[in-house]
Design a protein around this motif. Structure first.
Motif, PDB file in Angstrom:
ATOM      1  N   ASP A 188       0.818  -1.214   0.000  1.00 22.03           N
ATOM      2  CA  ASP A 188       0.000   0.000   0.000  1.00 22.03           C
ATOM      3  C   ASP A 188       0.857   1.271   0.000  1.00 22.03           C
ATOM      4  O   ASP A 188       0.989   1.940  -1.018  1.00 22.03           O
ATOM      5  CB  ASP A 188      -0.952  -0.001   1.197  1.00 22.03           C
ATOM      6  N   ALA A 189       1.439   1.596   1.136  1.00 25.13           N
ATOM      7  CA  ALA A 189       2.164   2.866   1.249  1.00 25.13           C
ATOM      8  C   ALA A 189       3.387   2.911   0.344  1.00 25.13           C
ATOM      9  O   ALA A 189       3.594   3.877  -0.400  1.00 25.13           O
ATOM     10  CB  ALA A 189       2.560   3.110   2.703  1.00 25.13           C
ATOM     11  N   GLY A 190       4.210   1.870   0.395  1.00 24.89           N
ATOM     12  CA  GLY A 190       5.414   1.864  -0.431  1.00 24.89           C
ATOM     13  C   GLY A 190       5.096   1.879  -1.908  1.00 24.89           C
ATOM     14  O   GLY A 190       5.739   2.593  -2.697  1.00 24.89           O
ATOM     15  N   GLY A 191       4.107   1.085  -2.314  1.00 24.18           N
ATOM     16  CA  GLY A 191       3.705   1.067  -3.718  1.00 24.18           C
ATOM     17  C   GLY A 191       3.177   2.403  -4.175  1.00 24.18           C
ATOM     18  O   GLY A 191       3.457   2.852  -5.297  1.00 24.18           O
ATOM     19  N   ALA A 192       2.390   3.055  -3.307  1.00 24.86           N
ATOM     20  CA  ALA A 192       1.835   4.362  -3.657  1.00 24.86           C
ATOM     21  C   ALA A 192       2.933   5.398  -3.853  1.00 24.86           C
ATOM     22  O   ALA A 192       2.922   6.167  -4.820  1.00 24.86           O
ATOM     23  CB  ALA A 192       0.866   4.814  -2.573  1.00 24.86           C
ATOM     24  N   VAL A 193       3.894   5.419  -2.944  1.00 26.26           N
ATOM     25  CA  VAL A 193       4.998   6.378  -3.051  1.00 26.26           C
ATOM     26  C   VAL A 193       5.782   6.151  -4.345  1.00 26.26           C
ATOM     27  O   VAL A 193       6.119   7.104  -5.061  1.00 26.26           O
ATOM     28  CB  VAL A 193       5.923   6.273  -1.827  1.00 26.26           C
ATOM     29  N   ALA A 194       6.062   4.895  -4.653  1.00 28.51           N
ATOM     30  CA  ALA A 194       6.810   4.585  -5.877  1.00 28.51           C
ATOM     31  C   ALA A 194       6.043   5.010  -7.126  1.00 28.51           C
ATOM     32  O   ALA A 194       6.651   5.301  -8.162  1.00 28.51           O
ATOM     33  CB  ALA A 194       7.118   3.085  -5.924  1.00 28.51           C
ATOM     34  N   ALA A 195       4.714   5.040  -7.023  1.00 28.49           N
ATOM     35  CA  ALA A 195       3.882   5.438  -8.165  1.00 28.49           C
ATOM     36  C   ALA A 195       3.646   6.943  -8.221  1.00 28.49           C
ATOM     37  O   ALA A 195       2.951   7.428  -9.116  1.00 28.49           O
ATOM     38  CB  ALA A 195       2.539   4.709  -8.099  1.00 28.49           C
ATOM     39  N   GLY A 196       4.196   7.683  -7.258  1.00 32.04           N
ATOM     40  CA  GLY A 196       4.090   9.128  -7.274  1.00 32.04           C
ATOM     41  C   GLY A 196       2.978   9.703  -6.428  1.00 32.04           C
ATOM     42  O   GLY A 196       2.752  10.917  -6.443  1.00 32.04           O
ATOM     43  N   LEU A 197       2.276   8.852  -5.674  1.00 33.96           N
ATOM     44  CA  LEU A 197       1.224   9.315  -4.786  1.00 33.96           C
ATOM     45  C   LEU A 197       1.814   9.615  -3.406  1.00 33.96           C
ATOM     46  O   LEU A 197       2.956   9.270  -3.116  1.00 33.96           O
ATOM     47  CB  LEU A 197       0.112   8.266  -4.632  1.00 33.96           C
ATOM     48  N   MET A 198       1.011  10.205  -2.554  1.00 32.63           N
ATOM     49  CA  MET A 198       1.361  10.316  -1.140  1.00 32.63           C
ATOM     50  C   MET A 198       0.910   9.009  -0.484  1.00 32.63           C
ATOM     51  O   MET A 198      -0.283   8.735  -0.384  1.00 32.63           O
ATOM     52  CB  MET A 198       0.653  11.498  -0.486  1.00 32.63           C
ATOM     53  N   GLY A 199       1.840   8.184  -0.072  1.00 37.75           N
ATOM     54  CA  GLY A 199       1.511   6.907   0.536  1.00 37.75           C
ATOM     55  C   GLY A 199       1.475   7.016   2.041  1.00 37.75           C
ATOM     56  O   GLY A 199       2.394   7.558   2.657  1.00 37.75           O
ATOM     57  N   ILE A 200       0.404   6.495   2.654  1.00 36.63           N
ATOM     58  CA  ILE A 200       0.238   6.575   4.107  1.00 36.63           C
ATOM     59  C   ILE A 200      -0.007   5.169   4.642  1.00 36.63           C
ATOM     60  O   ILE A 200      -0.981   4.504   4.260  1.00 36.63           O
ATOM     61  CB  ILE A 200      -0.932   7.498   4.489  1.00 36.63           C
ATOM     62  N   ARG A 210      10.098   1.348   9.760  1.00 37.11           N
ATOM     63  CA  ARG A 210       9.884   1.879   8.410  1.00 37.11           C
ATOM     64  C   ARG A 210       9.870   3.408   8.398  1.00 37.11           C
ATOM     65  O   ARG A 210       8.892   4.045   7.982  1.00 37.11           O
ATOM     66  CB  ARG A 210       8.588   1.333   7.809  1.00 37.11           C
ATOM     67  N   PRO A 211      10.942   4.045   8.848  1.00 34.99           N
ATOM     68  CA  PRO A 211      10.972   5.508   8.928  1.00 34.99           C
ATOM     69  C   PRO A 211      10.852   6.203   7.579  1.00 34.99           C
ATOM     70  O   PRO A 211      10.571   7.404   7.535  1.00 34.99           O
ATOM     71  CB  PRO A 211      12.336   5.784   9.576  1.00 34.99           C
ATOM     72  N   GLU A 212      11.055   5.450   6.497  1.00 34.09           N
ATOM     73  CA  GLU A 212      10.938   6.061   5.171  1.00 34.09           C
ATOM     74  C   GLU A 212       9.478   6.278   4.760  1.00 34.09           C
ATOM     75  O   GLU A 212       9.207   6.968   3.767  1.00 34.09           O
ATOM     76  CB  GLU A 212      11.645   5.190   4.126  1.00 34.09           C
ATOM     77  N   LEU A 213       8.544   5.698   5.516  1.00 36.05           N
ATOM     78  CA  LEU A 213       7.128   5.799   5.182  1.00 36.05           C
ATOM     79  C   LEU A 213       6.412   6.777   6.105  1.00 36.05           C
ATOM     80  O   LEU A 213       6.756   6.914   7.279  1.00 36.05           O
ATOM     81  CB  LEU A 213       6.447   4.430   5.286  1.00 36.05           C
ATOM     82  N   VAL A 214       5.397   7.431   5.582  1.00 36.39           N
ATOM     83  CA  VAL A 214       4.493   8.206   6.413  1.00 36.39           C
ATOM     84  C   VAL A 214       3.587   7.207   7.124  1.00 36.39           C
ATOM     85  O   VAL A 214       2.922   6.398   6.494  1.00 36.39           O
ATOM     86  CB  VAL A 214       3.654   9.186   5.570  1.00 36.39           C
ATOM     87  N   ARG A 215       3.568   7.264   8.447  1.00 39.82           N
ATOM     88  CA  ARG A 215       2.857   6.253   9.237  1.00 39.82           C
ATOM     89  C   ARG A 215       1.883   6.911  10.195  1.00 39.82           C
ATOM     90  O   ARG A 215       2.201   7.903  10.835  1.00 39.82           O
ATOM     91  CB  ARG A 215       3.851   5.401  10.038  1.00 39.82           C
ATOM     92  N   ILE A 216       0.668   6.339  10.274  1.00 38.16           N
ATOM     93  CA  ILE A 216      -0.293   6.736  11.287  1.00 38.16           C
ATOM     94  C   ILE A 216      -0.774   5.478  11.991  1.00 38.16           C
ATOM     95  O   ILE A 216      -0.774   4.393  11.407  1.00 38.16           O
ATOM     96  CB  ILE A 216      -1.494   7.517  10.696  1.00 38.16           C
ATOM     97  N   SER A 217      -1.183   5.606  13.244  1.00 37.63           N
ATOM     98  CA  SER A 217      -1.673   4.444  13.984  1.00 37.63           C
ATOM     99  C   SER A 217      -3.192   4.419  14.067  1.00 37.63           C
ATOM    100  O   SER A 217      -3.774   3.438  14.522  1.00 37.63           O
ATOM    101  CB  SER A 217      -1.082   4.426  15.397  1.00 37.63           C
ATOM    102  N   GLY A 218      -3.833   5.500  13.618  1.00 37.76           N
ATOM    103  CA  GLY A 218      -5.293   5.578  13.595  1.00 37.76           C
ATOM    104  C   GLY A 218      -5.731   6.625  12.596  1.00 37.76           C
ATOM    105  O   GLY A 218      -4.976   7.553  12.272  1.00 37.76           O
ATOM    106  N   LEU A 219      -6.949   6.498  12.099  1.00 40.25           N
ATOM    107  CA  LEU A 219      -7.413   7.421  11.067  1.00 40.25           C
ATOM    108  C   LEU A 219      -7.663   8.832  11.583  1.00 40.25           C
ATOM    109  O   LEU A 219      -7.752   9.766  10.790  1.00 40.25           O
ATOM    110  CB  LEU A 219      -8.688   6.869  10.417  1.00 40.25           C
ATOM    111  N   ASP A 220      -7.747   8.998  12.898  1.00 39.57           N
ATOM    112  CA  ASP A 220      -7.899  10.344  13.442  1.00 39.57           C
ATOM    113  C   ASP A 220      -6.686  11.216  13.139  1.00 39.57           C
ATOM    114  O   ASP A 220      -6.775  12.447  13.175  1.00 39.57           O
ATOM    115  CB  ASP A 220      -8.134  10.279  14.953  1.00 39.57           C
ATOM    116  N   GLN A 221      -5.550  10.580  12.806  1.00 39.86           N
ATOM    117  CA  GLN A 221      -4.333  11.324  12.483  1.00 39.86           C
ATOM    118  C   GLN A 221      -4.252  11.717  11.005  1.00 39.86           C
ATOM    119  O   GLN A 221      -3.367  12.474  10.612  1.00 39.86           O
ATOM    120  CB  GLN A 221      -3.108  10.483  12.839  1.00 39.86           C
TER     121      GLN A 221
END
Length: 231
Positions: A188-200, A210-221
């Protein structure tokens, strides 16, 4: 580039697939008995999950079709040489229990409500439209998404960039204008970033890393990451 739309994964992102699958499999085994080779129900549940993951990888790689991965899962789980009709029947009985346990994660509707007016929304799933569209309708959220794009019909699956780009084309937006939210860091996130999207990466389990990824632990973030709403 300003984010104008959010693409969503479904299973284990907005829909609690893992819990529903465990409940459904447990009820199915209670009704039909524990297959040979398993010492207890928990061992069988773990095996079913592992087989599900393994055969989904085969499907995503194009080694089998959607129905085929289901049949092979059942045969391997039961350690029996079932014909297609027998495997389909077993899976259908399991699916009835699984579907009875369907539910959204509790943070889904609040964030969809919060983001409804400021961002467009669509789905990109590695499953089939025949499965995912009815699922979203039964969960009461199909009308929240202007499009549901699925790998089975596309002929290409995440993390291939073609899957993400196809969904962006449906929205008539550039990849840089779209955020993708999913529970798998690579698919999901890695594939999206490689495709030019903002991957979360939605890391509900709090695995971290995985510090290279934008990470959230809940959708409230999520709203805080998407930036200001633009016309």
């Amino acid at each position: 580039m300003v984010i104008r739309a959010v693409l969503w994964d479904i299973d284990d992102t907005i829909f609690d697939h893992t819990t529903a699958d465990r409940i459904g499999t447990r009820k199915h085994l209670e009704q039909h008995g524990l297959p040979d080779g398993y010492e207890n129900v928990e061992q069988a549940l773990v095996a079913w999950r592992e087989l599900s993951d393994a055969h989904w990888v085969r499907f995503a790689a194009g080694e089998t079709d959607f129905r085929g991965q289901r049949r092979e899962r059942v045969r391997e789980f039961l350690s029996r040489a079932l014909d297609d009709a027998e495997a389909d029947d077993w899976f259908a009985r399991h699916a009835a229990h699984y579907e009875a346990a369907w539910s959204l994660f509790p943070d889904v509707l609040p964030v969809l409500d919060l983001l409804a007016e400021g961002f467009r929304h669509a789905v990109l799933s590695n499953a089939s439209i025949q499965n995912q569209d009815p699922k979203l309708r039964r969960l009461g959220v199909r009308d929240r998404f202007e499009a549901v794009v699925c790998a089975v019909e596309l002929g290409v699956s995440k993390p291939d960039a073609g899957a993400f780009h196809a969904a962006c084309e449906v929205l008539a937006l550039e990849p840089g204008e779209v955020a993708y939210v999913g529970n798998e860091p690579d698919i999901d996130a890695g594939g999206a970033v490689a495709a030019g999207l903002m991957g979360i990466w939605l890391d509900r389990a709090g695995l971290g890393g995985r510090p290279e990824l934008v990470r959230i632990s809940g959708l409230d973030q999520l709203p805080g990451l998407l930036g200001p709403v633009r016309p």
